[in-house]
Design an enzyme around this catalytic site. Structure first.
Site, PDB file in Angstrom:
ATOM      1  N   CYS A 113       0.807  -1.229   0.000  1.00  0.00           N
ATOM      2  CA  CYS A 113       0.000   0.000   0.000  1.00  0.00           C
ATOM      3  C   CYS A 113       0.835   1.272   0.000  1.00  0.00           C
ATOM      4  O   CYS A 113       0.372   2.313  -0.449  1.00  0.00           O
ATOM      5  CB  CYS A 113      -0.950  -0.002   1.194  1.00  0.00           C
ATOM      6  N   HIS A 275      -3.715   7.189   1.100  1.00  0.00           N
ATOM      7  CA  HIS A 275      -3.924   5.876   0.489  1.00  0.00           C
ATOM      8  C   HIS A 275      -5.323   5.413   0.869  1.00  0.00           C
ATOM      9  O   HIS A 275      -5.722   5.502   2.030  1.00  0.00           O
ATOM     10  CB  HIS A 275      -2.864   4.887   0.976  1.00  0.00           C
ATOM     11  N   ASN A 305      -9.953  -0.594  -2.225  1.00  0.00           N
ATOM     12  CA  ASN A 305      -8.530  -0.353  -1.964  1.00  0.00           C
ATOM     13  C   ASN A 305      -7.730  -0.936  -3.119  1.00  0.00           C
ATOM     14  O   ASN A 305      -7.672  -2.158  -3.284  1.00  0.00           O
ATOM     15  CB  ASN A 305      -8.172  -1.025  -0.624  1.00  0.00           C
TER      16      ASN A 305
END
Ligand SMILES: CC(C)(COP(=O)(O)OP(=O)(O)OC[C@H]1O[C@@H](n2cnc3c(N)ncnc32)[C@H](O)[C@@H]1OP(=O)(O)O)[C@@H](O)C(=O)NCCC(=O)NCCS
Length: 348
Positions: A113, A275, A305
């Site tokens: 991530c 993020h 995501n």
């Protein structure tokens, strides 16, 4: 000399998968997913027609065109993904081939991530040092290929989506533009809390927990075995609450670090692009930094995501919507598996 984002682009597959669609495969609900994560739908790549690399090519082509150059002008590729086309070689060389680039260097970054911010930081150093003039940074994922779509995997599978984003970095001597600083961190203490253990070479070395069952072969067959597949050990694992707890500490911390390094405060931020891990995490960070709604951009509702792709997709969308203007102070911040976390502060 600093580096600036000279071009940016993103690509998401056309195939929209709503929360309701997921209920066909697992015991979940639109209400549960929206309440815990904010996600309404995500995109999934075409199963055979699209790969992590091909999506990256789509995003990179837009970024390169917007930078006013051609693929042959790119001097270096930094490519972040956790879902590569092949275990090796990395996607960087596949993109170099697909875009008919020169025999330039291609580096793959495996920071999940926080992969895009790490990749941006690497690219920034190459531009600042004067080594390269046009560096392509790409973040992209094809999660839909590696998730457990049964009820067993629901705490993870509902969160992730596919997509790609890319930027071209070029040098600038304009004092009022460019990447001001980047800040990178890691703490491997909790490496197994958000991880995909197999295939791998760990041989159950790191932990008392058995992460893999092997064939009884004298040689080989430990990297990927029939037993692993039979016991569903080939999917990602996540302790969601532990991730959440760490993320809400590290996001604000690494943003504060970036601001302090530049003698700025959160009031100076025109746009924070966190993020897109979970809308609840972004909202917590916004509240903690006392930012208004117009100072934070979220699009996890539409895409889920997308890991290494989430920041460049969100950054590009915010810019396309006119929410980021020249001279704006933009903060990028990420946290994820490893744990690794990172931030970047830039003047658009
Ligand atoms: C994953 C996450 C949404 C789960 O929410 P949570 O409130 O922690 O939920 P829990 O894991 O405690 O599970 C609560 C219950 O919901 C169930 N559940 C899990 N996933 C579900 C789903 N998709 N649909 C319905 N129920 C689900 C669990 O089985 C559990 O049931 P039980 O109480 O009967 O045992 C949340 O922990 C989270 O977002 N963490 C951060 C994850 C993240 O950001 N990861 C990416 C990092 S970059």
């Amino acid at each position: 000399m600093r580096s600036k984002i000279a071009g940016i682009g993103y690509y998401v597959p056309g195939n929209v998968f709503t929360n309701q669609d997921l209920t066909k495969y697992m015991d979940t609900s639109d209400e549960w997913i929206q309440e815990r994560t904010g996600i309404k739908e995500r995109r999934y790549a075409d199963r055979t027609g699209e790969t992590t690399t091909t999506m990256g090519v789509e995003a990179a082509a837009i970024a390169i065109e917007r930078a006013g150059i051609t693929p042959q002008d790119i001097d270096f590729i930094v490519f972040a993904t956790l879902s590569p086309d092949y275990y090796f070689p990395g996607c960087g060389v596949l993109l170099q081939r697909a875009m008919k680039m020169k025999e330039i260097g291609a580096l793959d970054v495996r920071n999940q991530c926080s992969g895009f911010v790490y990749a941006l930081s690497v690219a920034d150093q190459f531009v600042r040092s004067g080594m390269y003039k046009n560096v392509l940074v790409v973040g992209r994922e094809k999660h839909s290929f590696g998730l457990d779509f049964s009820t067993r995997g629901r705490n993870i599978s509902v969160i992730f989506g596919d997509g790609a984003g890319a930027v071209v970095l070029q040098p600038t001597t304009d004092e009022n533009r460019g990447i001001l600083s980047t800040h990178l961190h890691s703490d491997g203490e909790s490496a197994e809390i958000l991880a995909m253990y197999n295939p791998g070479t760990h041989a159950n070395h790191w932990n008392e927990t058995k992460y893999a069952d092997f064939d009884n072969a004298e040689m080989g067959e430990m990297f990927m075995s029939h037993e692993m597949i039979d016991h569903a050990q080939n999917f990602p694992y996540m302790d969601g609450q532990a991730v959440f707890k760490k993320a809400v500490v590290k996001f604000p911390e690494v943003i504060a670090e970036a601001l302090s390094a530049n003698n700025l405060t959160s009031a100076d931020i025109n746009m924070l692009i966190p993020h897109q891990a979970n809308l609840r995490i972004s909202q917590y960070v916004q509240h903690k930094l006392q930012l208004r709604d117009d100072q934070v951009y979220n699009n996890i509702q539409k895409y889920g995501n997308t890991t290494a792709a989430s920041i460049p997709i969100a950054l590009c969308e915010a810019w396309e919507q006119g929410k980021i203007k020249e001279g704006d102070l933009v903060c990028l911040a990420a946290f994820g598996s490893g744990f690794t976390w990172a931030s970047a502060l830039l003047r658009w």
